[in-house]
Design a protein around this motif. Structure first.
Motif, PDB file in Angstrom:
ATOM      1  N   PRO A 173       0.713  -1.282  -0.110  1.00 17.06           N
ATOM      2  CA  PRO A 173       0.005   0.050  -0.042  1.00 17.06           C
ATOM      3  C   PRO A 173       0.805   1.209   0.018  1.00 17.06           C
ATOM      4  N   ILE A 174       0.157   2.319  -0.368  1.00 14.42           N
ATOM      5  CA  ILE A 174       0.855   3.659  -0.444  1.00 14.42           C
ATOM      6  C   ILE A 174       1.332   4.276   0.819  1.00 14.42           C
ATOM      7  N   THR A 175       1.145   3.795   1.726  1.00 11.05           N
ATOM      8  CA  THR A 175       1.610   4.126   3.162  1.00 11.05           C
ATOM      9  C   THR A 175       3.023   3.537   3.629  1.00 11.05           C
ATOM     10  N   SER A 176       3.395   2.540   2.735  1.00 14.56           N
ATOM     11  CA  SER A 176       5.022   2.183   2.764  1.00 14.56           C
ATOM     12  C   SER A 176       5.985   3.389   1.799  1.00 14.56           C
ATOM     13  N   PHE A 177       5.312   4.018   1.002  1.00 13.02           N
ATOM     14  CA  PHE A 177       5.967   5.002   0.411  1.00 13.02           C
ATOM     15  C   PHE A 177       6.423   5.969   1.315  1.00 13.02           C
ATOM     16  N   GLY A 178       5.497   6.561   2.304  1.00 14.89           N
ATOM     17  CA  GLY A 178       5.827   7.276   3.293  1.00 14.89           C
ATOM     18  C   GLY A 178       6.900   6.895   4.256  1.00 14.89           C
ATOM     19  N   HIS A 179       6.831   5.703   4.596  1.00 13.56           N
ATOM     20  CA  HIS A 179       7.648   4.955   5.438  1.00 13.56           C
ATOM     21  C   HIS A 179       9.234   4.858   4.709  1.00 13.56           C
ATOM     22  N   SER A 180       9.235   4.814   3.526  1.00 13.94           N
ATOM     23  CA  SER A 180      10.464   4.532   2.684  1.00 13.94           C
ATOM     24  C   SER A 180      11.151   6.118   2.691  1.00 13.94           C
ATOM     25  N   LEU A 181      10.317   7.047   2.464  1.00 15.97           N
ATOM     26  CA  LEU A 181      10.733   8.255   2.240  1.00 15.97           C
ATOM     27  C   LEU A 181      11.488   8.594   3.927  1.00 15.97           C
TER      28      LEU A 181
END
Length: 116
Positions: free
Chosen positions: A62-70
């Motif tokens: 999910p897109i929440t992992s994008f914030g986590h990766s940032l």
């Protein structure tokens, strides 16, 4: 068992997004931005790494992992290079995905003709 947890947690994240979409009449762009920020906050409180250990791909897709990766890239850059490193390395872990999305969007835009 990891497959069951991935299905349940990934499905729960998507169900929450669908409920927000239906109940609050937000646009998909608003929900995408909201989920990226939620991923940042969950990583800030060191919860998202634990969620990844439990759910695996159910938490990574999910897109929440994008914030986590940032946040992870900015934090590691800040640890190694100081405050400048936080800004210069924020896209280190996500650059390939962003570049691929842009490239495929341009390619599909060239190859496909829109309907009138």
């Amino acid at each position: 068992m990891i497959f069951l947890y991935a299905f349940l947690i990934g499905g729960l994240i998507c169900a929450i997004g669908q409920l927000i979409l239906d109940l609050f009449k937000l646009t998909p762009g608003h929900i995408t931005g909201l989920f990226v920020v939620i991923g940042v906050f969950l990583d800030f409180f060191d919860f998202y790494d634990k969620l990844i250990k439990i759910a695996g791909a159910g938490a990574l897709l999910p897109i929440t992992s994008f914030g986590h990766s940032l946040v992870h890239a900015a934090y590691s850059g800040a640890k190694s290079k100081g405050i400048v490193g936080a800004f210069t390395s924020i896209f280190d872990k996500t650059a390939f995905g962003i570049s691929l999305a842009i490239f495929l969007s341009v390619l599909i835009g060239i190859l496909c003709k829109p309907k009138n």
